[in-house]
Write a protein that holds these residues in place. Structure first.
Motif, mmCIF file in Angstrom:
data_model
loop_
_atom_site.group_PDB
_atom_site.id
_atom_site.type_symbol
_atom_site.label_atom_id
_atom_site.label_comp_id
_atom_site.label_asym_id
_atom_site.label_seq_id
_atom_site.Cartn_x
_atom_site.Cartn_y
_atom_site.Cartn_z
ATOM 1 N N LYS A 293 14.012 22.191 -7.757
ATOM 2 C CA LYS A 293 14.794 20.957 -7.811
ATOM 3 C C LYS A 293 15.262 20.479 -6.443
ATOM 4 C CE LYS A 293 16.155 21.898 -12.523
ATOM 5 N NZ LYS A 293 17.217 22.118 -13.471
ATOM 6 N N GLY A 294 15.015 21.277 -5.432
ATOM 7 C CA GLY A 294 15.401 20.886 -4.088
ATOM 8 C C GLY A 294 16.893 20.945 -3.812
ATOM 9 N N TRP A 295 17.597 21.831 -4.528
ATOM 10 C CA TRP A 295 19.034 21.972 -4.306
ATOM 11 C C TRP A 295 19.283 22.627 -2.952
ATOM 12 C CZ3 TRP A 295 20.160 24.746 -9.567
ATOM 13 C CH2 TRP A 295 20.044 23.813 -10.611
ATOM 14 N N ALA A 296 20.210 22.097 -2.205
ATOM 15 C CA ALA A 296 20.580 22.683 -0.917
ATOM 16 C C ALA A 296 21.457 23.914 -1.097
ATOM 17 C CB ALA A 296 21.297 21.655 -0.054
ATOM 18 N N LYS A 297 22.198 23.949 -2.221
ATOM 19 C CA LYS A 297 23.141 25.051 -2.450
ATOM 20 C C LYS A 297 23.179 25.435 -3.920
ATOM 21 C CE LYS A 297 26.126 23.645 1.270
ATOM 22 N NZ LYS A 297 27.204 24.202 1.990
ATOM 23 N N THR A 298 23.515 26.703 -4.149
ATOM 24 C CA THR A 298 23.875 27.172 -5.485
ATOM 25 C C THR A 298 25.253 27.815 -5.368
ATOM 26 O OG1 THR A 298 22.730 29.296 -5.183
ATOM 27 C CG2 THR A 298 21.491 27.509 -6.265
ATOM 28 N N TYR A 299 25.921 27.932 -6.517
ATOM 29 C CA TYR A 299 27.325 28.355 -6.537
ATOM 30 C C TYR A 299 27.464 29.620 -7.369
ATOM 31 C CZ TYR A 299 27.831 23.715 -4.679
ATOM 32 O OH TYR A 299 27.708 22.608 -3.886
ATOM 33 N N TRP A 300 28.000 30.663 -6.733
ATOM 34 C CA TRP A 300 28.121 31.973 -7.361
ATOM 35 C C TRP A 300 29.595 32.349 -7.428
ATOM 36 C CZ3 TRP A 300 23.663 35.732 -5.799
ATOM 37 C CH2 TRP A 300 22.450 35.050 -5.788
ATOM 38 N N ALA A 301 30.082 32.649 -8.627
ATOM 39 C CA ALA A 301 31.495 32.984 -8.844
ATOM 40 C C ALA A 301 31.645 34.488 -9.064
ATOM 41 C CB ALA A 301 32.034 32.209 -10.038
#
Length: 148
Positions: free
Chosen positions: A16-24
């Motif tokens: 999807k070309g996401w620059a970032k992912t978010y990990w909690a």
């Protein structure tokens, strides 16, 4: 299993070309052994936590979010403790980067791609090693670092 979630997350990000992912990340019973004592901060890491979190902290494409019910004064102490070990959280109990969008409304529940939480089935005694091995096997080392 957490490794499948991580693999899927990173594959989706690439597609999807996401620059970032978010990990909690939860603290007690997930990253640190709980003390079960009011007013006593946990400071003993589960095996492989530091190595994994240090690798992730160096990645500019992964945003670390501290997910905790700790009191505000404890959060300040935990953030200092983690920083002292080269672990850098961008946010605490929020993700201001993602609010309302095409996939959901995040005013009351913050957005994340991956959740490390013992109450959600994460087993800190076995899963950190699996994550560490995955990071090394897939060469998921830092792309670049924002932290020194």
């Amino acid at each position: 299993m957490i490794t499948k979630a991580i693999t899927n997350c990173l594959q989706n990000a690439a597609i999807k070309g996401w620059a970032k992912t978010y990990w909690a990340f939860d603290i007690h019973g997930t990253m640190l052994y709980p003390t079960f004592q009011s007013g006593v901060l946990s400071t003993k890491f589960y095996p492989h936590v530091k190595e994994v979190m240090q690798l992730l902290s160096k990645r500019s494409d992964i945003v670390l979010i501290l997910y905790t019910c700790s009191y505000p004064h404890e959060i300040v102490e935990y953030l200092k403790y983690f920083e002292g070990h080269g672990i850098h959280f961008e946010y605490v109990n929020e993700n201001p980067d993602v609010c309302a969008g095409a996939y959901g409304h995040y005013d009351r529940k913050f957005y994340f791609n991956i959740l490390f939480e013992d109450k959600a089935g994460f087993d800190p005694l076995t899963d950190w090693k699996l994550v560490y091995d995955l990071l090394l096997a897939q060469k998921l080392q830092p792309k670049n670092t924002d932290h020194t």
